[in-house]
Write an enzyme that holds these catalytic residues in place. Structure first.
Site, PDB file in Angstrom:
ATOM      1  N   ASP A   1      -7.564  -9.403  10.464  1.00 37.82           N
ATOM      2  CA  ASP A   1      -6.156  -8.999  10.501  1.00 37.82           C
ATOM      3  C   ASP A   1      -6.055  -7.481  10.554  1.00 37.82           C
ATOM      4  O   ASP A   1      -4.996  -6.942  10.867  1.00 37.82           O
ATOM      5  CB  ASP A   1      -5.457  -9.518   9.241  1.00 37.82           C
ATOM      6  CG  ASP A   1      -3.967  -9.220   9.234  1.00 37.82           C
ATOM      7  OD1 ASP A   1      -3.306  -9.547  10.250  1.00 37.82           O
ATOM      8  OD2 ASP A   1      -3.472  -8.663   8.242  1.00 37.82           O
TER       9      ASP A   1
ATOM     10  N   SER B   1       1.067 -10.248   5.961  1.00 39.51           N
ATOM     11  CA  SER B   1       2.255 -10.464   5.106  1.00 39.51           C
ATOM     12  C   SER B   1       3.470 -10.856   5.932  1.00 39.51           C
ATOM     13  O   SER B   1       4.583 -10.955   5.394  1.00 39.51           O
ATOM     14  CB  SER B   1       2.560  -9.213   4.285  1.00 39.51           C
ATOM     15  OG  SER B   1       3.092  -8.187   5.109  1.00 39.51           O
TER      16      SER B   1
ATOM     17  N   GLY C   1       0.830  -1.200   0.000  1.00 42.59           N
ATOM     18  CA  GLY C   1       0.000   0.000   0.000  1.00 42.59           C
ATOM     19  C   GLY C   1       0.863   1.247   0.000  1.00 42.59           C
ATOM     20  O   GLY C   1       2.050   1.204   0.337  1.00 42.59           O
TER      21      GLY C   1
ATOM     22  N   ARG D   1      -8.375  -4.150   4.414  1.00 45.17           N
ATOM     23  CA  ARG D   1      -8.245  -2.884   5.133  1.00 45.17           C
ATOM     24  C   ARG D   1      -9.409  -2.750   6.109  1.00 45.17           C
ATOM     25  O   ARG D   1     -10.545  -3.137   5.795  1.00 45.17           O
ATOM     26  CB  ARG D   1      -8.277  -1.704   4.141  1.00 45.17           C
ATOM     27  CG  ARG D   1      -7.016  -1.561   3.302  1.00 45.17           C
ATOM     28  CD  ARG D   1      -5.819  -1.082   4.135  1.00 45.17           C
ATOM     29  NE  ARG D   1      -4.576  -0.982   3.380  1.00 45.17           N
ATOM     30  CZ  ARG D   1      -3.626  -1.916   3.344  1.00 45.17           C
ATOM     31  NH1 ARG D   1      -3.767  -3.042   4.023  1.00 45.17           N
ATOM     32  NH2 ARG D   1      -2.518  -1.721   2.650  1.00 45.17           N
TER      33      ARG D   1
ATOM     34  N   HIS E   1      -2.468  -7.097  12.166  1.00 40.57           N
ATOM     35  CA  HIS E   1      -2.017  -6.781  10.802  1.00 40.57           C
ATOM     36  C   HIS E   1      -0.709  -7.506  10.455  1.00 40.57           C
ATOM     37  O   HIS E   1       0.316  -6.862  10.175  1.00 40.57           O
ATOM     38  CB  HIS E   1      -1.869  -5.253  10.642  1.00 40.57           C
ATOM     39  CG  HIS E   1      -2.036  -4.826   9.200  1.00 40.57           C
ATOM     40  ND1 HIS E   1      -2.585  -3.631   8.819  1.00 40.57           N
ATOM     41  CD2 HIS E   1      -1.729  -5.467   8.035  1.00 40.57           C
ATOM     42  CE1 HIS E   1      -2.598  -3.538   7.490  1.00 40.57           C
ATOM     43  NE2 HIS E   1      -2.094  -4.647   7.005  1.00 40.57           N
ATOM     44  N   ILE E   2      -0.806  -8.828  10.472  1.00 37.38           N
ATOM     45  CA  ILE E   2       0.389  -9.641  10.212  1.00 37.38           C
ATOM     46  C   ILE E   2       0.218 -10.519   8.968  1.00 37.38           C
ATOM     47  O   ILE E   2       0.923 -11.503   8.789  1.00 37.38           O
ATOM     48  CB  ILE E   2       0.739 -10.533  11.426  1.00 37.38           C
ATOM     49  CG1 ILE E   2      -0.450 -11.440  11.833  1.00 37.38           C
ATOM     50  CG2 ILE E   2       1.188  -9.679  12.614  1.00 37.38           C
ATOM     51  CD1 ILE E   2      -0.110 -12.474  12.903  1.00 37.38           C
TER      52      ILE E   2
ATOM     53  N   ARG F   1      -6.002 -11.189  -7.131  1.00 37.39           N
ATOM     54  CA  ARG F   1      -5.003 -12.255  -7.007  1.00 37.39           C
ATOM     55  C   ARG F   1      -5.078 -12.967  -5.636  1.00 37.39           C
ATOM     56  O   ARG F   1      -5.010 -14.192  -5.554  1.00 37.39           O
ATOM     57  CB  ARG F   1      -3.626 -11.621  -7.206  1.00 37.39           C
ATOM     58  CG  ARG F   1      -2.564 -12.575  -7.662  1.00 37.39           C
ATOM     59  CD  ARG F   1      -1.270 -11.831  -7.916  1.00 37.39           C
ATOM     60  NE  ARG F   1      -1.295 -11.078  -9.148  1.00 37.39           N
ATOM     61  CZ  ARG F   1      -1.218  -9.750  -9.224  1.00 37.39           C
ATOM     62  NH1 ARG F   1      -1.127  -9.018  -8.129  1.00 37.39           N
ATOM     63  NH2 ARG F   1      -1.238  -9.149 -10.396  1.00 37.39           N
TER      64      ARG F   1
END
Lengths: 358, 358
Positions: B289, B317, B86, B265, B314-315, B173
């Site tokens: 997340d 990735s 982002g 988000r 927020h993990i 994707r």
């Protein structure tokens, strides 16, 4: 025996099987149901008081079926139906001697357990427990993002790490159902260890390898399994032959980035050795549905204290669908054993009658 | 500009990229690296003090790139490379006006986010949070097994419930990578809602349906998506057009046994409505997340207080492999923008320069 027109067969039900399944029993007017009225494990004293003269009994894993209970029931007893896949709580020699039919509920929980195995593999690798606790305890506002903060090994293959080996201890139905779920994560190799006296089924392995387009499906020894597995899933029966198969020696051979999952029986994993392995970083993380000595796994248990150990309280088969299916089979087993017809699943006592009760 | 033989281009690096990736930058003697020395988010004052005269800067999501910073940098600045997919933290209009190249790191995180989406779907359905907390808090010894205790809806299909519909908000994707992982759980239908102005790609949908042997892959409206999905996964971009797309109206239409996952988000989901939905049982559970307003999600946040809401900070990735890949791309983007060559991924500013900064 009751008289014509009134209930004929007394059946003790050690747990209410829920509004979807109880009608299966209640609609059979030949049965006189005596149901443990509380929403907790059946009281032993109540069971002993109510079992005399029963023709059948539906039990849970929490209800011990031993000579004392069978003697109290008396000669009217024909069947014990357990709502479980395991029957460690039933004295098989004692029931066999009395010629009773034992119903149980295998197979139907395969998918529920495979699902939970995948959940635990992901949680163990991806800091599922630590991340969840952090937010729950109000730590997110002060959690500073870092390039490698709360990172763990990725279950899926990546361009930079294109090989992923999943290992299984025990390679039965549930292991294979778990394997099928891991394939689209990019798993490349499936290794397994199973009963050393059984030769590998090379044709079956080759079929799996081809079906899932893997580089290998291979029976290996425990050394190789420990050394090579990125994800190691324990899905073998309990008992003396598998006791502490995952011990210090095994854990020391594993990869530092590997994760261990146990969704079978707690006795297969040495808890102290696993706690040490996590504390000292021999492996990355662990996801356990079962722990030796459960449910006596208190807050200060060495594994509960390890942040990289995710433990859930033996809920691998705990889905609404599966438990309803298990309850249905438990009711059907009982009905068939008493009123006639095929039991959905009957324990083969000819194979077990020589095993001493434990 | 520095003299020949000494570093020529000043580059400010707002976070140490780790021992695997920093050598990519350190080995380029044309670069004079100024590296934020601490293991926490870069201090704004430090950044403003060090940015003057820089040719490039490597930033994280936590580093705001605005006119103030760009003015301080001065005309030497050619590129901003962010280690993120982002770029909400970058004032695209301001950088576009100055003709800067913006590097970012898309694509490489697809698999890590898909993995976490599956983990959260399983945790939300299977009481992953409640079960884990129970053991962690010492509750297992007193946890009484019950036929339907800690049960949740099963992700996998069963004989008794042979249909499973997964719904996606956004069908790019990552959604498709998540779908591929859910197929062996027995998913039968894939429904999705995406940009209303884009027509469905019928051929692509038919190919997916055939590839995964599904009964349907279908673009539907939000009403149908809410009503039909057993698992609903939110994987669409943030911004005004998707703000609170999952609101009270949407949640009221969902199945009582459905689970909601958000790995995109926080702004897409109305937190208060979701807390109410969980409290009142409109849906079964949620796995998040991301939460609107993060990281300011304290212990008494309405969603943190809901037992059936599993939140991780927020993990999605956060895997060793993916973050290393992202860091590598961030370094390569910067090197290419300054020293020449192709940037692995450059933000197309022609498409964004008209969007007002927010």
């Amino acid at each position: 025996m009751a008289q014509s027109g009134s209930p004929r067969y007394k059946v003790v039900v050690c747990r209410n099987l829920g509004p979807d399944v109880m009608p299966l029993l209640e609609s059979r007017h030949e049965l006189e149901l005596v149901i443990w009225p509380e929403d907790r494990a059946c009281n032993r004293k109540w069971l002993l008081e109510n079992i005399p003269g029963a023709t059948g009994v539906i039990v849970m894993l929490t209800d011990k079926v031993d000579s004392e209970l069978l003697d109290k029931a008396g000669p009217s007893l024909r069947t014990v139906s357990t709502m479980s896949v395991g029957y460690e709580h039933i004295d098989l020699k004692a029931v066999s001697k009395r010629g009773l039919k034992i119903g149980y509920t295998p197979d139907v929980l395969t998918d529920a357990v495979a699902d939970l195995s995948v959940m635990l593999a992901l949680m163990a690798g991806r800091n599922g427990g630590i991340g969840y606790s952090l937010v729950l305890n109000g730590g997110w506002p002060n959690f500073s993002w870092a390039p490698f903060g709360l990172c763990g090994p990725q279950l899926s293959t990546t361009v930079l790490s294109p090989t992923r080996k999943v290992g299984f201890i025990g390679f039965g139905r549930i292991s294979q159902a778990t394997l099928s779920r891991l394939v689209p994560f990019g798993i490349t190799h499936c290794l397994y260890a199973s009963n050393p006296s059984s030769p590998p089924n090379l044709q079956h392995d080759a079929e799996l390898q081809s079906k899932y387009n893997l580089k290998a499906v291979l029976k290996v020894d425990l050394d190789e399994l420990a050394r090579e597995s990125d994800v190691l899933i324990v899905l073998a029966p309990g008992g003396p032959s598998t006791y502490h198969v995952v011990n210090e020696d095994f854990l020391r051979k594993m990869k530092k980035t590997s994760v261990l999952v146990n969704t079978s029986r707690g006795t297969l994993v040495d808890s102290d050795a696993l706690a040490k392995a996590l504390r000292e970083g021999w492996i990355w993380g662990a996801g356990l549905d079962v722990v030796e000595g459960e449910p006596n796994v208190p807050k200060d248990h060495p594994l509960v204290k390890e942040p990289k150990c995710v433990i859930v309280p033996h809920i691998a088969s705990a889905t609404l669908e599966t438990r309803k299916h298990m309850a249905t089979h438990a009711a059907q087993n009982l009905i068939a054993a008493i009123l006639g017809g095929d039991m959905p699943a009957q324990v083969d006592l000819s194979a077990f009658s020589l095993i001493p009760p434990c």
